[in-house]
Design an enzyme around this catalytic site. Sequence first.
Site, mmCIF file in Angstrom:
data_model
loop_
_atom_site.group_PDB
_atom_site.id
_atom_site.type_symbol
_atom_site.label_atom_id
_atom_site.label_comp_id
_atom_site.label_asym_id
_atom_site.label_seq_id
_atom_site.Cartn_x
_atom_site.Cartn_y
_atom_site.Cartn_z
ATOM 1 N N LYS A 55 -8.491 11.646 4.689
ATOM 2 C CA LYS A 55 -7.566 11.873 3.566
ATOM 3 C C LYS A 55 -7.618 13.326 3.129
ATOM 4 O O LYS A 55 -6.587 13.961 2.913
ATOM 5 C CB LYS A 55 -7.940 10.983 2.373
ATOM 6 N N GLN A 99 -12.032 5.243 -3.834
ATOM 7 C CA GLN A 99 -12.120 4.519 -2.569
ATOM 8 C C GLN A 99 -12.780 3.154 -2.762
ATOM 9 O O GLN A 99 -13.847 3.045 -3.362
ATOM 10 C CB GLN A 99 -12.918 5.365 -1.553
ATOM 11 N N ASP A 122 -2.550 4.952 -5.632
ATOM 12 C CA ASP A 122 -2.689 3.711 -4.860
ATOM 13 C C ASP A 122 -1.672 2.657 -5.309
ATOM 14 O O ASP A 122 -1.419 1.698 -4.580
ATOM 15 C CB ASP A 122 -4.088 3.099 -5.090
HETATM 16 N N1 GUN Z 1 -10.026 1.085 0.938
HETATM 17 C C1 GUN Z 1 -9.321 0.652 2.022
HETATM 18 N N2 GUN Z 1 -7.998 0.895 1.860
HETATM 19 C C2 GUN Z 1 -7.866 1.488 0.653
HETATM 20 C C3 GUN Z 1 -6.739 1.999 -0.055
HETATM 21 O O1 GUN Z 1 -5.581 1.936 0.369
HETATM 22 N N3 GUN Z 1 -7.028 2.560 -1.274
HETATM 23 C C4 GUN Z 1 -8.283 2.625 -1.780
HETATM 24 N N4 GUN Z 1 -8.455 3.171 -2.977
HETATM 25 N N5 GUN Z 1 -9.341 2.167 -1.131
HETATM 26 C C5 GUN Z 1 -9.129 1.608 0.076
#
Ligand code: GUN
Length: 303
Positions: A55, A99, A122
């Site tokens: 990311k 996360q 998100d």
């Molecule tokens: N963990 C796995 N996929 C995601 C996501 O799309 N967002 C977040 N915040 N954590 C994740």
Amino acid sequence: MSDATIIDGKAFAAGLREKVAAAVTSLKDRHGLEARLDVVLVGDDPASHVYVRNKGKQTEEAGMVSVEHRLAVDAPEQELLALIDRLNGDPAVNGILVQLPLPDQIDEQKVTAAISPEKDVDGFHVVNVGRLWTGAEAPVPCTPYGCLLMLKETLGDLKGKRAMVLGRSNIVGKPMAALLLAEHCTVNIAHSRTRDLPERCAEAEILVVAVGRPEMVRGDWIKPGATVIDVGINRIDAPEKGTNEDGSPKTRLVGDVAFDEAVKVAGAITPVPGGVGPMTIACLLRNTVIAACRQNGLPDPEV
Ligand code: GUN
């Protein structure tokens, strides 16, 4: 019948990242604004570290500022909430992503609720979930939005299509259903307790699978010509590839759909890897540049 068209998520994501980068450049050149995404990682889950690194890298490649915050695996919930509070109040921060999953001492729902809805890239905050289901403007969860973009690219107008979403998570299944409904599909949601699951799936012209079970959906669950979106990423033993130095079998990634069977029946299908996965981060970057524009009273960029 010939094999299905393979939907190239990798190429599609690269195209979307280019559009985001152009929007970021325009924000900088025309308004002197930088878009910034802050990612919070608690603990040392190896898969989460890989995601967060990717990311960060892609955020910077798109021309945005990427800031990472790391908390210890035993960090108290209050420490995370205090950090979120600080980021909510910092006007330089446009997007906040915590996360998941989080360690057991931290309540995920409380954390999601603490993030300012305007910075919730998100789209997990209850206010944004409500906005999505009521048709209001909201950041849309990244994975289902990526699936929707690929479906529209493959099929054009989705109006009236019979869609089945297999899986009912807050991150994928439920928002996917909301998005398909907004496109005027007739939507079913199936899950582990659904009766006659193969037959129900075989009625669908659009089948989105997000259950986290390797190769669960077989070829004969698929309607001939259907478009199949496989959200699963599962690592399984692949003894046919030989063994590692420590004697353990080599592994490979598979989706929730038995690809080799499905490709002979479907009209179009996403591969694993290289399908949905690359789209998720591209959609996160998109949500971040949109959040930056909205927070500064500017119209949404064309991404
Ligand atoms: N963990 C796995 N996929 C995601 C996501 O799309 N967002 C977040 N915040 N954590 C994740």
